[in-house]
Design a protein around this motif. Structure first.
Motif, PDB file in Angstrom:
ATOM      1  N   THR B 126       0.555  -1.209   0.052  1.00  0.00           N
ATOM      2  CA  THR B 126       0.072   0.087  -0.098  1.00  0.00           C
ATOM      3  C   THR B 126       0.797   1.176   0.102  1.00  0.00           C
ATOM      4  OG1 THR B 126       0.003   0.051   2.455  1.00  0.00           O
ATOM      5  CG2 THR B 126      -1.771  -1.054   1.133  1.00  0.00           C
ATOM      6  N   LYS B 127       2.031   1.253   0.501  1.00  0.00           N
ATOM      7  CA  LYS B 127       2.768   2.341   0.712  1.00  0.00           C
ATOM      8  C   LYS B 127       4.119   2.471  -0.638  1.00  0.00           C
ATOM      9  CE  LYS B 127       0.880   2.864   4.446  1.00  0.00           C
ATOM     10  NZ  LYS B 127      -0.548   3.857   4.494  1.00  0.00           N
ATOM     11  N   ARG B 135       1.393   4.692  -6.716  1.00  0.00           N
ATOM     12  CA  ARG B 135       0.319   3.767  -6.089  1.00  0.00           C
ATOM     13  C   ARG B 135       0.038   2.453  -6.785  1.00  0.00           C
ATOM     14  NH1 ARG B 135      -0.175   4.802  -0.772  1.00  0.00           N
ATOM     15  NH2 ARG B 135      -0.818   7.011  -0.409  1.00  0.00           N
ATOM     16  N   TYR B 226      -1.070  11.632 -10.291  1.00  0.00           N
ATOM     17  CA  TYR B 226      -1.911  11.664  -8.921  1.00  0.00           C
ATOM     18  C   TYR B 226      -3.292  12.243  -9.235  1.00  0.00           C
ATOM     19  CZ  TYR B 226       1.359   9.898  -5.783  1.00  0.00           C
ATOM     20  OH  TYR B 226       2.265   8.700  -5.192  1.00  0.00           O
ATOM     21  N   TYR B 229      -4.883   8.977  -9.665  1.00  0.00           N
ATOM     22  CA  TYR B 229      -5.054   8.322  -8.503  1.00  0.00           C
ATOM     23  C   TYR B 229      -6.197   9.003  -7.547  1.00  0.00           C
ATOM     24  CZ  TYR B 229      -0.205   6.438  -9.159  1.00  0.00           C
ATOM     25  OH  TYR B 229       0.768   5.584  -9.615  1.00  0.00           O
ATOM     26  N   GLU B 233      -9.297   7.060  -5.830  1.00  0.00           N
ATOM     27  CA  GLU B 233      -9.552   7.147  -4.230  1.00  0.00           C
ATOM     28  C   GLU B 233     -10.841   7.451  -3.864  1.00  0.00           C
ATOM     29  OE1 GLU B 233      -5.720   9.738  -2.818  1.00  0.00           O
ATOM     30  OE2 GLU B 233      -6.428   8.419  -1.309  1.00  0.00           O
ATOM     31  N   TRP B 284      -5.753  -0.254  -0.787  1.00  0.00           N
ATOM     32  CA  TRP B 284      -5.536   1.147  -1.459  1.00  0.00           C
ATOM     33  C   TRP B 284      -6.212   1.106  -2.687  1.00  0.00           C
ATOM     34  CZ3 TRP B 284      -4.851   3.853  -5.753  1.00  0.00           C
ATOM     35  CH2 TRP B 284      -4.830   5.413  -5.343  1.00  0.00           C
TER      36      TRP B 284
END
Lengths: 179, 353
Positions: B126-127, B135, B226, B229, B233, B284
């Motif tokens: 996840t990191k 990600r 991002y 991403y 999310e 995630w």
């Protein structure tokens, strides 16, 4: 809600995982919820094998059997390791041809079956596992013995069709064995 | 209804991948996931697919990178130490914005560790195990049925968002058999105009690459990634809530730990303790909304995981430490019993965290 947690334990080569698979498929046939979890670790590589089977009329939570309702012990180390985990009122199946001690607990029902000897005497030396399973089916009417042939057919690959009859022979020997 | 069949978790992943249109598998054997490779070796040649056992994990992940760049649905699978080896490739795949599916059937670590089930690669998954800002979509199946359904979902999400989907399973769910049905659901596919398929002299050539020497260009690439991403999310978090309606305490667990935790929740309810369970299905994106809502409702959390305490950091983060969180964990291949989890729930009720 009825859930039966089964732990089968013995040496590698005794058909521990196959016996578990049979019971799981049998449960599937009876439209129960089932799980089957084999040992795959260093234990198996070192020679001992065990298998967790859960049969339930509700979805199975953890597939790990920590307090079995049914223990099948096919060698002494397995009996010694797991006998104290069996729930009070549970069933213990002992291959008495390989295990010459008696179970000391009085709060469990014990079935002594000289399965390995019976298998040898009947020219089905590798099927002691299924003799014990046959006896177990006899004690568990929810796992209808009449459908057993279908389960075996499902498990034995077509190339080894000759084994179907031998498995059935073993199951019947177990069924008819008088404890 | 489709027929229920018994299948191992690992086999379910392989069968689902084939049904999702995956025709390229590259791998290297490692316990406890080898059944995936074995299944692929048997099936792929019969359906015109490719099964290739590479010379190493590093080679296999780079084969995945290549096939992904060519627009193929492609996967690899491994277990913890093997995923560490593949991590360089995972970073390159992320930096090139190509889709892939990677399976990690976790075993105990660190190092060569053991071969028994574990969840100690939560941080890595996840990191980010590889370098750079990136990600992966991380899916955590808790049953054999989910091993299949999340594999199909994983391929779809990877193609949709041009990133890696990782199936983060463990040795227990990989090795166990449960009934499973394969419904004839339609699998989503996506156009891949960026893929390296040959120009036929008809179009400008495509480039798949992760090297950007101009810092402003690299910055813009990362910012654009991002933005994508952020959409993931907002839209793709998945979780299951169990007995949460009136819960005063909340257990948080994923994968096999959630199955053990469910038994403990049922047992605690019988003792009159109002406890529920939140099971993150995507690790995630983390199910932030569910945790934030629960933080307003319950008196405290019990985090159950097979490691020294990894997801617990996200539980604290997304509940903004509003309520206490205790850890119930085993590691190294050990699994907590339902009784151990029940004891943690009892302690939570007494205010002991």
């Amino acid at each position: 809600m009825k859930t039966t947690q089964i732990l089968i334990a013995g040496f590698g080569g005794q058909g521990i995982l196959f016996a578990g698979k049979f019971l799981a498929y049998k449960g599937l046939q009876e439209e129960l919820q089932v799980s089957w979890l084999p040992s795959y670790g260093p234990e198996m590589r070192g020679g001992t094998a065990n298998c967790n089977v859960i049969l339930s009329d509700t979805p199975v939570g953890s597939p790990i059997v920590t307090s079995p309702d049914v223990l099948i012990a096919m060698n002494l180390p397995s009996l010694q390791k797991y006998i104290d985990t069996v729930v009070p009122g549970g069933q213990v199946y002992v291959d008495s041809a390989l295990i010459d001690v008696k179970v000391e607990r009085t709060d469990v029902e014990v079935f002594y079956i000289p399965a390995t000897q019976m298998a040898k005497d009947n020219d089905i030396a590798t099927l002691a596992n299924m003799i014990i399973v046959g006896h177990l089916l006899q004690n568990h009417p929810e796992l209808d013995f009449d459908g057993a042939a279908e389960t075996v057919e499902h498990l034995v690959p077509p190339k080894k069709a000759a084994l179907i009859e031998l498995n059935m022979k073993a199951l019947n020997l177990g069924k008819e064995y008088k404890n | 209804m489709a027929q229920r069949v018994l299948m191992k978790g690992n086999e379910a992943i392989a069968e689902a991948a084939i049904r999702a249109g995956c025709r390229h598998y590259f791998g290297y054997p490692i316990t406890p996931q080898t059944e995936i490779a074995a299944y692929m070796a048997k099936k792929m040649p019969k359906i015109g697919g490719v099964f290739l056992q590479a010379e190493s994990e590093i080679a296999s992940i780079n084969m995945v990178y290549g096939a992904a760049a060519a627009g193929m649905r492609v996967m690899t699978s491994s277990s913890s130490p093997g995923i560490s080896l593949k991590s360089e490739g995972l970073s390159y795949i992320a930096g090139s914005d190509v889709p892939a599916l990677v399976v990690n059937v976790q075993r105990g670590g660190p190092g060569l560790g053991g071969i028994q089930p574990s969840q100690s690669d939560y941080f890595q998954a996840t990191k980010g195990g590889g370098h750079g800002d990136y990600r992966m979509i991380v899916l955590a199946p808790a049953s054999v049925q989910e091993m299949a359904s999340l594999t199909i979902k994983g391929f779809e999400l990877a193609d949709k968002y041009l990133m890696t989907s990782m199936i983060l399973a463990d040795g227990t769910i990989g090795q166990m058999m449960e009934p499973i049905t394969f419904e004839d659901t339609e699998v989503k596919t996506y156009e891949k105009p960026w893929a390296l398929t040959g120009t036929n002299g008809q179009r400008k050539h495509n480039v798949v690459n992760s090297l950007y020497l101009k810092p402003d260009e690299l910055e813009q690439k990362n910012i654009a990634r991002y933005e994508r991403y952020k959409v993931v999310e907002e839209n793709e978090a998945m979780w299951e809530e169990y007995m949460m309606e009136d819960a005063e305490y909340c257990v948080v667990a994923f994968g096999i730990a959630s199955r053990v935790a469910k038994n403990a929740v049922v047992a605690a309810r019988k003792e009159g303790i109002k406890v529920g369970l939140i099971r993150p299905i995507t690790l995630w994106p983390f199910p932030k909304k569910a945790l934030a809502k629960a933080a307003e409702q319950v008196k405290g959390f019990v985090c159950v995981e097979l490691n020294m305490g990894q997801m617990i950091e996200d539980v604290r983060l997304y509940t903004q430490c509003k309520k206490p969180v205790s850890l119930c964990s085993r590691c190294g291949g050990m699994i907590p019993s339902p009784e151990e989890v029940l004891e943690s729930i009892r302690k939570a009720q007494k205010g002991e965290f």
